[in-house]
Motif scaffolding. Structure first.
Motif, short mmCIF file in Angstrom:
data_model
loop_
_atom_site.label_atom_id
_atom_site.label_comp_id
_atom_site.label_asym_id
_atom_site.label_seq_id
_atom_site.Cartn_x
_atom_site.Cartn_y
_atom_site.Cartn_z
N VAL A 93 0.65 -1.43 0.33
CA VAL A 93 0.00 0.18 0.00
C VAL A 93 1.21 1.17 0.15
O VAL A 93 1.65 1.23 1.18
CB VAL A 93 -1.09 -0.24 1.40
N ARG A 94 1.30 1.85 -0.99
CA ARG A 94 1.89 3.64 -0.83
C ARG A 94 0.84 4.36 -0.98
O ARG A 94 1.24 5.13 0.35
CB ARG A 94 2.15 3.12 -2.78
N LYS A 95 -0.85 4.45 -1.10
CA LYS A 95 -1.52 5.86 -0.80
C LYS A 95 -2.69 4.98 -0.39
O LYS A 95 -3.09 3.89 -1.23
CB LYS A 95 -1.79 6.80 -2.01
N VAL A 109 -10.11 7.57 -6.06
CA VAL A 109 -8.87 7.17 -6.29
C VAL A 109 -8.97 6.88 -4.36
O VAL A 109 -9.25 7.43 -3.29
CB VAL A 109 -8.45 7.02 -6.36
N ALA A 111 -7.03 3.88 -2.85
CA ALA A 111 -6.36 3.49 -2.28
C ALA A 111 -5.03 3.08 -3.26
O ALA A 111 -4.94 3.20 -5.00
CB ALA A 111 -5.83 2.27 -1.60
N THR A 112 -3.69 3.33 -3.61
CA THR A 112 -3.03 2.64 -4.61
C THR A 112 -1.54 1.70 -4.06
O THR A 112 -1.37 1.83 -3.10
CB THR A 112 -2.15 3.90 -5.20
N ILE A 113 -1.63 0.53 -5.05
CA ILE A 113 -1.16 -0.50 -4.72
C ILE A 113 0.10 -0.66 -5.43
O ILE A 113 -0.24 -0.65 -7.01
CB ILE A 113 -1.89 -1.72 -4.66
N GLU A 114 1.17 -1.25 -4.99
CA GLU A 114 2.16 -1.36 -6.54
C GLU A 114 2.58 -3.07 -6.00
O GLU A 114 3.14 -3.46 -4.73
CB GLU A 114 3.85 -0.81 -5.75
N SER A 193 4.06 0.53 -15.74
CA SER A 193 3.96 0.44 -14.83
C SER A 193 3.88 -0.36 -13.56
O SER A 193 3.38 -1.91 -13.88
CB SER A 193 2.11 1.03 -14.44
N SER A 195 2.80 -0.04 -9.88
CA SER A 195 1.31 0.40 -9.77
C SER A 195 0.02 0.31 -9.81
O SER A 195 -0.18 0.76 -11.26
CB SER A 195 1.71 1.51 -8.41
N TYR A 196 -1.06 -0.13 -9.18
CA TYR A 196 -2.72 0.43 -10.31
C TYR A 196 -3.77 0.82 -8.86
O TYR A 196 -2.83 0.97 -7.06
CB TYR A 196 -2.90 -0.99 -9.75
N VAL A 197 -4.35 1.59 -8.80
CA VAL A 197 -4.81 2.36 -8.00
C VAL A 197 -6.78 1.57 -7.54
O VAL A 197 -6.98 0.46 -8.84
CB VAL A 197 -5.69 3.77 -8.54
#
Length: 417
Positions: A93-95, A109, A111-114, A193, A195-197
Protein backbone atom coordinates in the motif's frame (compact mmCIF):
# COMPACT_ATOMS: atom_id res chain seq x y z
CA UNK A 1 -34.11 13.48 114.32
CA UNK A 2 -34.48 16.17 111.68
CA UNK A 3 -32.01 14.29 109.45
CA UNK A 4 -34.10 11.12 109.64
CA UNK A 5 -37.27 12.99 108.72
CA UNK A 6 -35.48 14.62 105.72
CA UNK A 7 -34.25 11.24 104.39
CA UNK A 8 -37.70 9.64 104.67
CA UNK A 9 -39.25 12.58 102.78
CA UNK A 10 -36.64 12.36 100.01
CA UNK A 11 -37.26 8.61 99.60
CA UNK A 12 -41.01 9.16 99.35
CA UNK A 13 -40.60 11.81 96.68
CA UNK A 14 -38.30 9.56 94.59
CA UNK A 15 -40.75 6.64 94.74
CA UNK A 16 -43.68 8.82 93.80
CA UNK A 17 -41.95 10.23 90.72
CA UNK A 18 -40.90 6.93 89.12
CA UNK A 19 -44.36 5.63 87.98
CA UNK A 20 -45.14 8.85 86.16
CA UNK A 21 -41.79 8.69 84.37
CA UNK A 22 -42.41 5.12 83.30
CA UNK A 23 -45.94 5.91 82.17
CA UNK A 24 -44.68 8.88 80.19
CA UNK A 25 -42.03 6.69 78.50
CA UNK A 26 -44.64 4.03 77.78
CA UNK A 27 -47.00 6.61 76.31
CA UNK A 28 -44.23 8.06 74.14
CA UNK A 29 -43.29 4.57 73.00
CA UNK A 30 -46.87 3.85 71.97
CA UNK A 31 -47.09 7.17 70.14
CA UNK A 32 -43.83 6.57 68.25
CA UNK A 33 -44.93 3.03 67.41
CA UNK A 34 -48.21 4.28 66.05
CA UNK A 35 -46.52 6.87 63.85
CA UNK A 36 -44.00 4.37 62.49
CA UNK A 37 -46.75 2.79 60.38
CA UNK A 38 -46.51 3.35 56.61
CA UNK A 39 -48.34 6.20 54.88
CA UNK A 40 -51.99 5.68 54.04
CA UNK A 41 -53.36 5.42 50.50
CA UNK A 42 -56.65 6.94 51.66
CA UNK A 43 -57.33 10.66 52.04
CA UNK A 44 -60.45 12.48 53.24
CA UNK A 45 -61.52 15.75 51.63
CA UNK A 46 -64.03 18.18 52.99
CA UNK A 47 -66.87 19.47 50.88
CA UNK A 48 -65.01 22.79 50.47
CA UNK A 49 -61.84 20.99 49.29
CA UNK A 50 -63.86 18.98 46.76
CA UNK A 51 -65.54 22.15 45.47
CA UNK A 52 -62.32 24.18 45.23
CA UNK A 53 -60.42 21.30 43.57
CA UNK A 54 -63.18 20.73 41.02
CA UNK A 55 -63.38 17.04 41.94
CA UNK A 56 -65.97 15.11 39.95
CA UNK A 57 -66.89 11.43 40.04
CA UNK A 58 -67.65 9.09 37.18
CA UNK A 59 -67.63 5.44 36.09
CA UNK A 60 -65.22 3.20 34.25
CA UNK A 61 -66.35 2.96 30.60
CA UNK A 62 -66.02 0.38 27.84
CA UNK A 63 -64.90 2.14 24.67
CA UNK A 64 -63.63 1.22 21.22
CA UNK A 65 -60.01 2.36 21.18
CA UNK A 66 -57.58 1.98 18.27
CA UNK A 67 -54.88 -0.47 19.29
CA UNK A 68 -51.25 0.12 18.44
CA UNK A 69 -48.38 -2.33 18.55
CA UNK A 70 -45.18 -0.69 19.81
CA UNK A 71 -41.91 -2.22 18.59
CA UNK A 72 -38.24 -1.29 18.51
CA UNK A 73 -35.62 -1.61 15.81
CA UNK A 74 -32.85 0.11 13.88
CA UNK A 75 -32.06 1.51 10.48
CA UNK A 76 -30.20 -0.91 8.23
CA UNK A 77 -28.92 -1.12 4.68
CA UNK A 78 -28.93 -4.14 2.35
CA UNK A 79 -25.78 -6.19 1.86
CA UNK A 80 -25.32 -4.58 -1.56
CA UNK A 81 -24.78 -1.21 0.15
CA UNK A 82 -22.18 -2.52 2.62
CA UNK A 83 -18.97 -2.68 0.60
CA UNK A 84 -15.66 -4.22 1.62
CA UNK A 85 -12.79 -2.71 -0.39
CA UNK A 86 -10.13 -5.34 -1.14
CA UNK A 87 -6.93 -5.46 -3.17
CA UNK A 88 -7.49 -7.01 -6.58
CA UNK A 89 -3.82 -7.98 -6.73
CA UNK A 90 -1.40 -8.33 -3.83
CA UNK A 91 1.16 -5.61 -3.22
CA UNK A 92 2.37 -2.81 -0.98
CA UNK A 93 0.00 0.00 0.00
CA UNK A 94 1.61 3.23 -1.17
CA UNK A 95 -1.29 5.63 -0.63
CA UNK A 96 -4.51 5.31 1.36
CA UNK A 97 -6.06 8.83 1.61
CA UNK A 98 -9.07 7.76 3.71
CA UNK A 99 -10.52 8.70 7.08
CA UNK A 100 -13.49 7.14 8.92
CA UNK A 101 -16.64 9.12 8.18
CA UNK A 102 -15.24 10.55 4.95
CA UNK A 103 -17.78 10.66 2.10
CA UNK A 104 -16.55 9.29 -1.22
CA UNK A 105 -18.08 9.27 -4.67
CA UNK A 106 -18.19 6.49 -7.19
CA UNK A 107 -14.89 6.23 -9.11
CA UNK A 108 -12.85 8.10 -6.49
CA UNK A 109 -9.34 6.75 -5.80
CA UNK A 110 -9.25 4.96 -2.45
CA UNK A 111 -5.75 3.46 -2.44
CA UNK A 112 -2.64 2.93 -4.55
CA UNK A 113 -1.03 -0.54 -4.58
CA UNK A 114 2.46 -1.29 -5.90
CA UNK A 115 3.56 -4.71 -7.19
CA UNK A 116 6.62 -5.35 -9.42
CA UNK A 117 4.83 -8.32 -10.99
CA UNK A 118 2.65 -5.87 -12.85
CA UNK A 119 5.63 -4.91 -14.99
CA UNK A 120 6.10 -8.55 -15.96
CA UNK A 121 2.43 -8.80 -16.89
CA UNK A 122 2.69 -5.81 -19.20
CA UNK A 123 5.90 -7.14 -20.74
CA UNK A 124 4.33 -10.55 -21.34
CA UNK A 125 1.32 -8.86 -22.87
CA UNK A 126 3.43 -6.87 -25.33
CA UNK A 127 5.53 -9.94 -26.27
CA UNK A 128 2.48 -12.18 -26.81
CA UNK A 129 0.81 -9.47 -28.83
CA UNK A 130 3.81 -9.35 -31.16
CA UNK A 131 3.99 -13.13 -31.24
CA UNK A 132 0.32 -13.34 -32.18
CA UNK A 133 0.84 -10.87 -35.03
CA UNK A 134 3.58 -13.10 -36.45
CA UNK A 135 1.50 -16.28 -35.98
CA UNK A 136 -1.49 -14.75 -37.71
CA UNK A 137 0.65 -14.14 -40.78
CA UNK A 138 2.27 -17.57 -40.54
CA UNK A 139 -1.14 -19.21 -40.18
CA UNK A 140 -2.32 -17.57 -43.40
CA UNK A 141 0.83 -18.62 -45.29
CA UNK A 142 0.78 -22.26 -44.06
CA UNK A 143 -2.90 -22.52 -44.89
CA UNK A 144 -2.28 -21.52 -48.50
CA UNK A 145 0.68 -23.91 -48.81
CA UNK A 146 -1.32 -26.76 -47.31
CA UNK A 147 -4.14 -26.18 -49.76
CA UNK A 148 -1.63 -26.31 -52.64
CA UNK A 149 0.03 -29.44 -51.19
CA UNK A 150 3.32 -27.56 -51.08
CA UNK A 151 3.70 -27.84 -47.29
CA UNK A 152 2.90 -30.76 -45.07
CA UNK A 153 -0.41 -30.63 -43.15
CA UNK A 154 1.47 -31.21 -39.88
CA UNK A 155 3.26 -27.86 -40.07
CA UNK A 156 -0.05 -26.07 -40.61
CA UNK A 157 -1.55 -27.80 -37.61
CA UNK A 158 1.38 -26.85 -35.36
CA UNK A 159 1.10 -23.24 -36.48
CA UNK A 160 -2.62 -23.25 -35.75
CA UNK A 161 -2.13 -24.70 -32.24
CA UNK A 162 0.61 -22.20 -31.32
CA UNK A 163 -1.48 -19.33 -32.68
CA UNK A 164 -4.51 -20.35 -30.55
CA UNK A 165 -2.35 -20.76 -27.40
CA UNK A 166 -0.78 -17.34 -27.86
CA UNK A 167 -4.19 -15.79 -28.41
CA UNK A 168 -5.43 -17.36 -25.16
CA UNK A 169 -2.43 -16.08 -23.16
CA UNK A 170 -2.89 -12.65 -24.63
CA UNK A 171 -6.58 -12.63 -23.71
CA UNK A 172 -5.80 -13.60 -20.11
CA UNK A 173 -3.12 -10.92 -19.76
CA UNK A 174 -5.50 -8.35 -21.23
CA UNK A 175 -8.13 -9.12 -18.57
CA UNK A 176 -5.54 -9.02 -15.79
CA UNK A 177 -4.37 -5.59 -16.82
CA UNK A 178 -7.91 -4.25 -17.19
CA UNK A 179 -8.89 -5.71 -13.82
CA UNK A 180 -6.30 -3.60 -12.01
CA UNK A 181 -6.99 -0.60 -14.20
CA UNK A 182 -3.86 -0.72 -16.40
CA UNK A 183 -4.07 0.11 -20.10
CA UNK A 184 -3.06 -2.68 -22.53
CA UNK A 185 -2.39 -0.03 -25.17
CA UNK A 186 0.14 1.68 -22.89
CA UNK A 187 1.94 -1.65 -22.55
CA UNK A 188 2.12 -1.94 -26.36
CA UNK A 189 3.62 1.54 -26.45
CA UNK A 190 6.28 0.45 -23.98
CA UNK A 191 4.87 2.42 -21.01
CA UNK A 192 4.86 0.09 -18.03
CA UNK A 193 3.59 0.78 -14.50
CA UNK A 194 4.37 -1.07 -11.27
CA UNK A 195 1.30 0.21 -9.39
CA UNK A 196 -2.44 0.39 -9.78
CA UNK A 197 -5.26 2.26 -8.01
CA UNK A 198 -8.41 1.02 -6.26
CA UNK A 199 -11.49 3.09 -6.97
CA UNK A 200 -14.81 3.32 -5.12
CA UNK A 201 -17.40 1.06 -6.78
CA UNK A 202 -20.23 3.22 -5.38
CA UNK A 203 -20.80 6.46 -3.51
CA UNK A 204 -20.93 6.19 0.26
CA UNK A 205 -19.19 6.91 3.54
CA UNK A 206 -15.97 5.33 4.82
CA UNK A 207 -16.78 3.45 8.03
CA UNK A 208 -13.41 1.78 8.64
CA UNK A 209 -9.83 1.90 7.33
CA UNK A 210 -8.01 -1.37 7.98
CA UNK A 211 -4.51 -0.79 6.51
CA UNK A 212 -1.59 1.60 6.74
CA UNK A 213 0.78 2.95 4.10
CA UNK A 214 3.62 0.54 3.41
CA UNK A 215 1.67 -2.52 4.50
CA UNK A 216 1.62 -5.57 2.23
CA UNK A 217 -1.87 -6.81 1.38
CA UNK A 218 -3.14 -9.99 -0.19
CA UNK A 219 -6.07 -10.04 -2.63
CA UNK A 220 -8.32 -11.26 0.20
CA UNK A 221 -7.32 -8.53 2.67
CA UNK A 222 -9.87 -5.77 3.39
CA UNK A 223 -8.47 -2.28 2.95
CA UNK A 224 -11.57 -0.29 4.00
CA UNK A 225 -15.33 -0.50 4.43
CA UNK A 226 -17.86 1.73 2.71
CA UNK A 227 -21.52 2.10 3.57
CA UNK A 228 -24.07 3.63 1.26
CA UNK A 229 -27.55 4.65 2.38
CA UNK A 230 -28.98 3.40 -0.90
CA UNK A 231 -31.84 1.06 -0.07
CA UNK A 232 -31.94 2.14 3.59
CA UNK A 233 -34.79 0.47 5.50
CA UNK A 234 -36.13 0.03 9.04
CA UNK A 235 -35.49 -3.36 10.60
CA UNK A 236 -38.17 -3.95 13.25
CA UNK A 237 -38.07 -6.56 16.01
CA UNK A 238 -41.51 -8.16 16.42
CA UNK A 239 -42.09 -10.91 18.95
CA UNK A 240 -43.64 -14.21 17.94
CA UNK A 241 -46.90 -13.61 19.82
CA UNK A 242 -47.53 -10.37 17.88
CA UNK A 243 -46.98 -11.83 14.40
CA UNK A 244 -50.74 -12.36 13.75
CA UNK A 245 -51.22 -8.58 14.14
CA UNK A 246 -48.91 -7.55 11.29
CA UNK A 247 -49.06 -7.97 7.53
CA UNK A 248 -47.18 -6.82 4.46
CA UNK A 249 -48.23 -3.37 3.26
CA UNK A 250 -49.25 -2.27 6.78
CA UNK A 251 -48.60 1.37 7.68
CA UNK A 252 -45.97 2.06 10.33
CA UNK A 253 -44.92 5.22 12.16
CA UNK A 254 -41.21 5.54 12.94
CA UNK A 255 -39.36 7.81 15.39
CA UNK A 256 -35.57 7.85 15.27
CA UNK A 257 -33.66 8.23 18.52
CA UNK A 258 -31.66 11.21 17.18
CA UNK A 259 -34.52 13.26 15.70
CA UNK A 260 -36.23 14.47 18.85
CA UNK A 261 -39.64 12.87 18.34
CA UNK A 262 -40.04 13.62 14.62
CA UNK A 263 -42.22 10.93 13.08
CA UNK A 264 -41.55 9.32 9.73
CA UNK A 265 -43.85 6.96 7.87
CA UNK A 266 -43.37 3.73 5.99
CA UNK A 267 -44.86 0.38 5.09
CA UNK A 268 -43.99 -3.19 5.96
CA UNK A 269 -42.30 -4.79 2.95
CA UNK A 270 -41.15 -8.21 4.16
CA UNK A 271 -41.76 -10.40 7.21
CA UNK A 272 -39.00 -12.88 7.98
CA UNK A 273 -40.20 -16.41 8.76
CA UNK A 274 -37.13 -17.36 10.80
CA UNK A 275 -37.64 -16.94 14.57
CA UNK A 276 -34.59 -15.92 16.62
CA UNK A 277 -33.59 -17.43 19.95
CA UNK A 278 -35.41 -14.67 21.85
CA UNK A 279 -38.64 -15.62 19.99
CA UNK A 280 -38.56 -12.51 17.82
CA UNK A 281 -38.77 -11.99 14.06
CA UNK A 282 -37.04 -9.40 11.87
CA UNK A 283 -39.47 -7.30 9.84
CA UNK A 284 -38.42 -4.98 7.00
CA UNK A 285 -40.24 -1.65 6.65
CA UNK A 286 -39.54 0.63 3.69
CA UNK A 287 -39.44 4.36 4.49
CA UNK A 288 -41.66 6.65 2.42
CA UNK A 289 -38.86 9.24 2.26
CA UNK A 290 -35.17 8.45 2.68
CA UNK A 291 -33.02 11.35 3.82
CA UNK A 292 -29.39 11.36 2.66
CA UNK A 293 -28.38 12.28 6.23
CA UNK A 294 -29.77 9.08 7.71
CA UNK A 295 -27.22 6.52 8.87
CA UNK A 296 -27.51 2.81 9.40
CA UNK A 297 -27.73 1.28 12.90
CA UNK A 298 -29.67 4.28 14.25
CA UNK A 299 -32.07 3.03 16.93
CA UNK A 300 -35.78 3.68 16.45
CA UNK A 301 -39.21 3.21 17.99
CA UNK A 302 -42.13 2.28 15.78
CA UNK A 303 -45.87 1.75 16.16
CA UNK A 304 -48.32 -0.13 13.97
CA UNK A 305 -52.09 0.33 13.89
CA UNK A 306 -53.67 -3.07 14.51
CA UNK A 307 -57.38 -2.12 14.60
CA UNK A 308 -59.91 -1.10 17.25
CA UNK A 309 -61.18 -3.15 20.19
CA UNK A 310 -63.44 -2.71 23.25
CA UNK A 311 -61.40 -1.86 26.33
CA UNK A 312 -61.89 -0.41 29.81
CA UNK A 313 -61.13 3.29 29.60
CA UNK A 314 -61.15 6.47 31.68
CA UNK A 315 -60.69 10.16 30.81
CA UNK A 316 -57.04 11.21 30.73
CA UNK A 317 -57.69 13.59 33.62
CA UNK A 318 -58.58 10.63 35.85
CA UNK A 319 -55.07 9.16 35.69
CA UNK A 320 -52.23 10.71 37.70
CA UNK A 321 -48.52 9.90 37.74
CA UNK A 322 -46.43 9.74 40.90
CA UNK A 323 -42.94 8.30 41.45
CA UNK A 324 -42.90 6.58 38.07
CA UNK A 325 -46.28 4.88 38.54
CA UNK A 326 -49.85 5.69 37.53
CA UNK A 327 -52.92 5.82 39.77
CA UNK A 328 -56.60 6.64 39.91
CA UNK A 329 -58.77 7.53 42.93
CA UNK A 330 -62.07 5.93 43.88
CA UNK A 331 -64.59 6.88 46.54
CA UNK A 332 -64.29 4.67 49.64
CA UNK A 333 -65.68 4.17 53.14
CA UNK A 334 -62.20 3.57 54.59
CA UNK A 335 -60.77 6.01 57.14
CA UNK A 336 -57.32 7.56 56.67
CA UNK A 337 -54.75 6.20 59.15
CA UNK A 338 -53.65 9.60 60.49
CA UNK A 339 -57.23 10.37 61.57
CA UNK A 340 -57.35 7.11 63.56
CA UNK A 341 -54.11 8.10 65.35
CA UNK A 342 -55.49 11.54 66.22
CA UNK A 343 -58.69 10.00 67.65
CA UNK A 344 -56.72 7.53 69.81
CA UNK A 345 -54.40 10.30 71.02
CA UNK A 346 -57.42 12.40 72.09
CA UNK A 347 -58.77 9.52 74.20
CA UNK A 348 -55.41 8.83 75.91
CA UNK A 349 -54.95 12.46 76.92
CA UNK A 350 -58.53 12.51 78.27
CA UNK A 351 -59.49 15.90 76.84
CA UNK A 352 -62.37 17.52 78.74
CA UNK A 353 -63.78 19.01 75.50
CA UNK A 354 -64.25 16.71 72.47
CA UNK A 355 -62.84 18.02 69.17
CA UNK A 356 -65.58 18.54 66.61
CA UNK A 357 -64.23 17.22 63.27
CA UNK A 358 -65.77 18.03 59.93
CA UNK A 359 -66.36 14.75 58.11
CA UNK A 360 -66.02 14.73 54.31
CA UNK A 361 -65.53 12.16 51.49
CA UNK A 362 -62.68 9.60 51.51
CA UNK A 363 -60.80 8.59 48.37
CA UNK A 364 -58.52 5.58 47.91
CA UNK A 365 -55.47 5.52 45.61
CA UNK A 366 -55.52 2.58 43.14
CA UNK A 367 -52.52 1.64 40.94
CA UNK A 368 -53.34 1.09 37.23
CA UNK A 369 -51.55 0.62 33.92
CA UNK A 370 -52.24 3.02 31.08
CA UNK A 371 -52.60 1.80 27.50
CA UNK A 372 -53.56 3.51 24.25
CA UNK A 373 -54.89 7.08 24.44
CA UNK A 374 -57.45 8.26 21.91
CA UNK A 375 -59.97 11.13 21.84
CA UNK A 376 -59.22 12.13 25.43
CA UNK A 377 -59.67 8.61 26.86
CA UNK A 378 -56.96 6.18 27.90
CA UNK A 379 -57.13 2.42 28.12
CA UNK A 380 -56.51 1.26 31.71
CA UNK A 381 -55.69 -2.13 33.19
CA UNK A 382 -57.49 -2.32 36.54
CA UNK A 383 -56.96 -4.64 39.54
CA UNK A 384 -59.59 -7.35 39.82
CA UNK A 385 -60.35 -7.09 43.55
CA UNK A 386 -62.82 -4.20 43.07
CA UNK A 387 -66.33 -4.26 41.63
CA UNK A 388 -65.73 -1.65 38.93
CA UNK A 389 -69.37 -1.61 37.84
CA UNK A 390 -70.19 0.12 41.14
CA UNK A 391 -66.95 2.00 41.82
CA UNK A 392 -67.09 5.81 41.66
CA UNK A 393 -63.89 7.12 40.10
CA UNK A 394 -62.46 10.65 40.30
CA UNK A 395 -62.59 11.77 36.66
CA UNK A 396 -61.73 15.42 37.29
CA UNK A 397 -59.48 16.97 39.93
CA UNK A 398 -57.44 13.78 40.45
CA UNK A 399 -54.21 15.75 40.89
CA UNK A 400 -55.83 17.83 43.63
CA UNK A 401 -56.74 14.62 45.45
CA UNK A 402 -53.14 13.42 44.99
CA UNK A 403 -51.82 16.68 46.46
CA UNK A 404 -54.06 16.29 49.51
CA UNK A 405 -52.87 12.69 49.95
CA UNK A 406 -49.23 13.79 49.83
CA UNK A 407 -49.91 16.63 52.23
CA UNK A 408 -51.60 14.27 54.70
CA UNK A 409 -48.68 11.86 54.44
CA UNK A 410 -46.22 14.69 55.09
CA UNK A 411 -48.10 15.76 58.23
CA UNK A 412 -48.08 12.20 59.52
CA UNK A 413 -44.36 11.91 58.86
CA UNK A 414 -43.83 15.15 60.76
CA UNK A 415 -45.58 13.72 63.86
CA UNK A 416 -43.33 10.67 63.78
CA UNK A 417 -40.35 12.92 64.33
Amino acid sequence: MKSIIFLVSLLWLTTACNPSTENEGTEKGHTAHEHEEGPSDVVELTDDQIRIGGVELGKVENRSVGQQLAVHGRLAVPAQSQIAITALQGGFVRKVPLLPGQPVRKGQVLATIENPELVQWQQDFAENHSRLTYLDAEYTRQKELSEQNVSALKVFQQTTAERNATRARLGGLTQRLKLVGLSPQSALNGTFSSSYVIMAPASGVVTNVAVNAGQYVQPSDVIAHLTSNQGLYAELTVFEKDLPLIREGQRVGIRLSNEGGKERSGRIAFINRAIDNDRSVRVVAKLDQVDARLTSNTFLDAHLDVGATRVTALPEAAIVSAEGKEYIFIKTDEVPEHQEHEHEADEKHDHKEEKEAEHGTAFKQIPVRRGVTEDGYSQVTLPGRIDWSKAQVVVKGAYDVLSQLKAAGGEEEGHSH
